[in-house]
Design an enzyme around this catalytic site. Structure first.
Site, mmCIF file in Angstrom:
data_model
loop_
_atom_site.group_PDB
_atom_site.id
_atom_site.type_symbol
_atom_site.label_atom_id
_atom_site.label_comp_id
_atom_site.label_asym_id
_atom_site.label_seq_id
_atom_site.Cartn_x
_atom_site.Cartn_y
_atom_site.Cartn_z
ATOM 1 N N THR A 1 39.431 50.267 38.467
ATOM 2 C CA THR A 1 38.412 50.141 39.504
ATOM 3 C C THR A 1 38.857 50.819 40.799
ATOM 4 O O THR A 1 40.061 50.899 41.080
ATOM 5 C CB THR A 1 38.137 48.647 39.779
ATOM 6 O OG1 THR A 1 37.425 48.521 41.014
ATOM 7 C CG2 THR A 1 39.431 47.842 39.907
ATOM 8 N N ASP A 2 37.896 51.260 41.595
ATOM 9 C CA ASP A 2 38.234 51.835 42.906
ATOM 10 C C ASP A 2 38.852 50.788 43.832
ATOM 11 O O ASP A 2 39.456 51.130 44.845
ATOM 12 C CB ASP A 2 36.996 52.473 43.569
ATOM 13 C CG ASP A 2 35.849 51.523 43.829
ATOM 14 O OD1 ASP A 2 35.929 50.336 43.440
ATOM 15 O OD2 ASP A 2 34.841 51.961 44.435
ATOM 16 N N GLU A 3 38.704 49.502 43.480
ATOM 17 C CA GLU A 3 39.195 48.452 44.378
ATOM 18 C C GLU A 3 40.717 48.431 44.483
ATOM 19 O O GLU A 3 41.270 47.826 45.402
ATOM 20 C CB GLU A 3 38.673 47.087 43.932
ATOM 21 C CG GLU A 3 37.161 47.087 43.904
ATOM 22 C CD GLU A 3 36.530 45.715 43.776
ATOM 23 O OE1 GLU A 3 37.157 44.736 44.187
ATOM 24 O OE2 GLU A 3 35.404 45.655 43.262
ATOM 25 N N TYR B 1 41.895 39.838 42.357
ATOM 26 C CA TYR B 1 41.309 40.694 41.319
ATOM 27 C C TYR B 1 41.882 42.100 41.397
ATOM 28 O O TYR B 1 42.420 42.635 40.413
ATOM 29 C CB TYR B 1 39.773 40.734 41.448
ATOM 30 C CG TYR B 1 39.131 41.885 40.690
ATOM 31 C CD1 TYR B 1 39.203 41.962 39.297
ATOM 32 C CD2 TYR B 1 38.461 42.906 41.374
ATOM 33 C CE1 TYR B 1 38.625 43.026 38.597
ATOM 34 C CE2 TYR B 1 37.882 43.969 40.685
ATOM 35 C CZ TYR B 1 37.968 44.025 39.304
ATOM 36 O OH TYR B 1 37.405 45.082 38.625
ATOM 37 N N LYS C 1 44.341 44.177 38.768
ATOM 38 C CA LYS C 1 43.965 45.462 38.165
ATOM 39 C C LYS C 1 45.022 46.521 38.487
ATOM 40 O O LYS C 1 45.354 47.353 37.632
ATOM 41 C CB LYS C 1 42.589 45.907 38.659
ATOM 42 C CG LYS C 1 41.427 45.060 38.185
ATOM 43 C CD LYS C 1 41.208 45.089 36.676
ATOM 44 C CE LYS C 1 40.727 46.433 36.164
ATOM 45 N NZ LYS C 1 40.381 46.377 34.713
#
Ligand code: NAD
Ligand code: TYD
Length: 341
Positions: free
Chosen positions: A126-128, A150, A154
């Protein structure tokens, strides 16, 4: 490539990928391994249920014996890992399951694959993992600065993927997708939550000022990007998949309300999320330069299709909004809405 294990294939993006792959590649066998957590839903796979090149296995990616059995039984040569705990708010309430699946689960998948000599592994990230930025765009070389449990989990999973490439020469690829939307998304994420609540004329709990920015990617584009990188991605490489649709949350929600003909007064500004990332934005330059590809769905068209899908498919979401879902909703929103401005 012939026998592909898709973990997390009963979730939102995983099921879109499975529906696409089963139809597009009749010569491939697509085997789903999914724990069927609260977010996993076999209804998402009804369209492929009777296809001869599709199989389903229930199980946890962090349970080594299960993973080994499934890999051996189906003679798997390729793994595509979507399985994850995926909701930031739940990770703030209780990070435990996030470390279990998004870190330990990734390790168990990698290690079991290595032991069995399975060399192709695509990981959906994810870009997060980059954290938040006020200006400019993240590219694949930027440091990982995750801000919540989260995104930290990741990022941890990603680093283990990297280690298996560098240490053992595994042909890994990673994609960092941006905020994804479309049909079959569990109604805890912004869009499906707010669409389904608006359809019931219920208040929409917008965090803070609603001026946070997300880059919206249509789920079919996300799945198509992963397919391309699965086939053409270079070993060890990481690819952003951005939607190229930056929007303020409040603008996305007003667009949705206008489409439904519902009043903006449903929007309630509530207490902000802890560690709320202000803006995500990433460049697709590498994807474009290396593979000549970028997402092509027009944002407004995809939004309209998505909203209309939830209008037409209340059979899908109304049975989710019971039991455990209502417990989570109460814990997350009851006080916030009671104190809303
Ligand atoms: P989702 O929550 O809808 O689905 C996750 C799926 O994984 C569910 O079917 C669940 O049952 C399964 N699962 C969870 N733990 C498992 C375990 N231990 N073993 C086996 N299966 C397990 O998530 P999603 O939105 O479809 O996201 C899929 C992937 O894409 C995730 O890795 C997520 O981090 C990533 N991603 C999501 C977005 C987004 O906007 N939704 C954006 C970029 C990347
Ligand atoms: P979300 O769908 O949870 O995705 P992510 O946190 O991965 O970006 O949230 C998208 C944006 O919407 C984010 O800025 C938080 C905001 N949001 C709200 O304002 N209210 C809500 O109830 C939810 C779930 C999200």
């Amino acid at each position: 490539m012939k026998n592909i294990l898709v973990t997390g294939g009963a979730g939102f993006i995983g099921s879109a990928f499975v529906r696409m792959m089963v139809e597009k590649y009749p010569d491939y066998n697509i085997i789903v391994l999914d724990k069927l957590t609260y977010a996993g839903n076999l209804d998402n796979l009804i369209p492929v249920h009777d296809e001869p090149n599709y199989r389903f296995e229930k199980g946890d990616i962090a349970h080594e014996a299960t993973v080994q059995r499934v890999l051996e039984t189906h003679d798997i040569d390729t793994i595509v890992n979507f399985a994850a705990e995926s909701h930031v708010d739940r990770s703030i309430l209780d990070p435990h399951a996030f470390v279990h699946t998004d870190v330990v689960g990734v390790y168990i998948l990698l290690e079991t694959a290595r032991k069995l000599g399975i060399n192709r592994f695509h990981h959906v990230s994810t870009d997060e993992v980059y954290g938040s930025l006020e200006e400019g765009f993240f590219n694949e070389g930027d440091p990982l600065e995750p801000n919540n449990p989260y995104s930290a989990s990741k990022a941890g999973g990603e680093l283990m993927i990297r280690a298996y490439h560098v240490t053992y020469g595994m042909h890994t690829t990673i994609t960092r997708g941006s905020n994804t939307f479309g049909p079959y998304q569990y109604p805890e994420k912004l869009l499906p939550l707010f669409i389904t609540e608006a359809l019931q004329d219920r208040p929409l709990p917008l965090y803070g000022d609603g001026k946070q920015v997300r880059d919206w990617l249509y789920v079919e584009d996300h799945a198509a990007g992963i397919d391309l990188i699965l086939h053409k991605g270079q070993p060890g490489d990481i690819y952003n998949i951005g939607g190229e649709n930056e929007r303020h949350n409040i603008d996305v929600i007003k667009y949705m309300l206008n489409y439904l003909g519902k009043p903006h007064s449903l929007i309630k500004h509530v207490e902000d999320r802890q560690a709320h990332d202000r803006r995500y934005a990433l460049t697709n330059d590498k994807l474009r330069a290396d593979l000549g590809w970028s997402p092509d769905t027009e944002f407004e068209t995809a939004m309209q299709e998505t909203i209309q899908w939830y209008v037409d498919n209340d059979w899908w979401w109304s049975k989710i909004k019971t039991g455990e879902y209502l417990e989570f909703y109460k814990q997350q929103y009851a006080d916030r809405l009671a104190n809303a401005k």
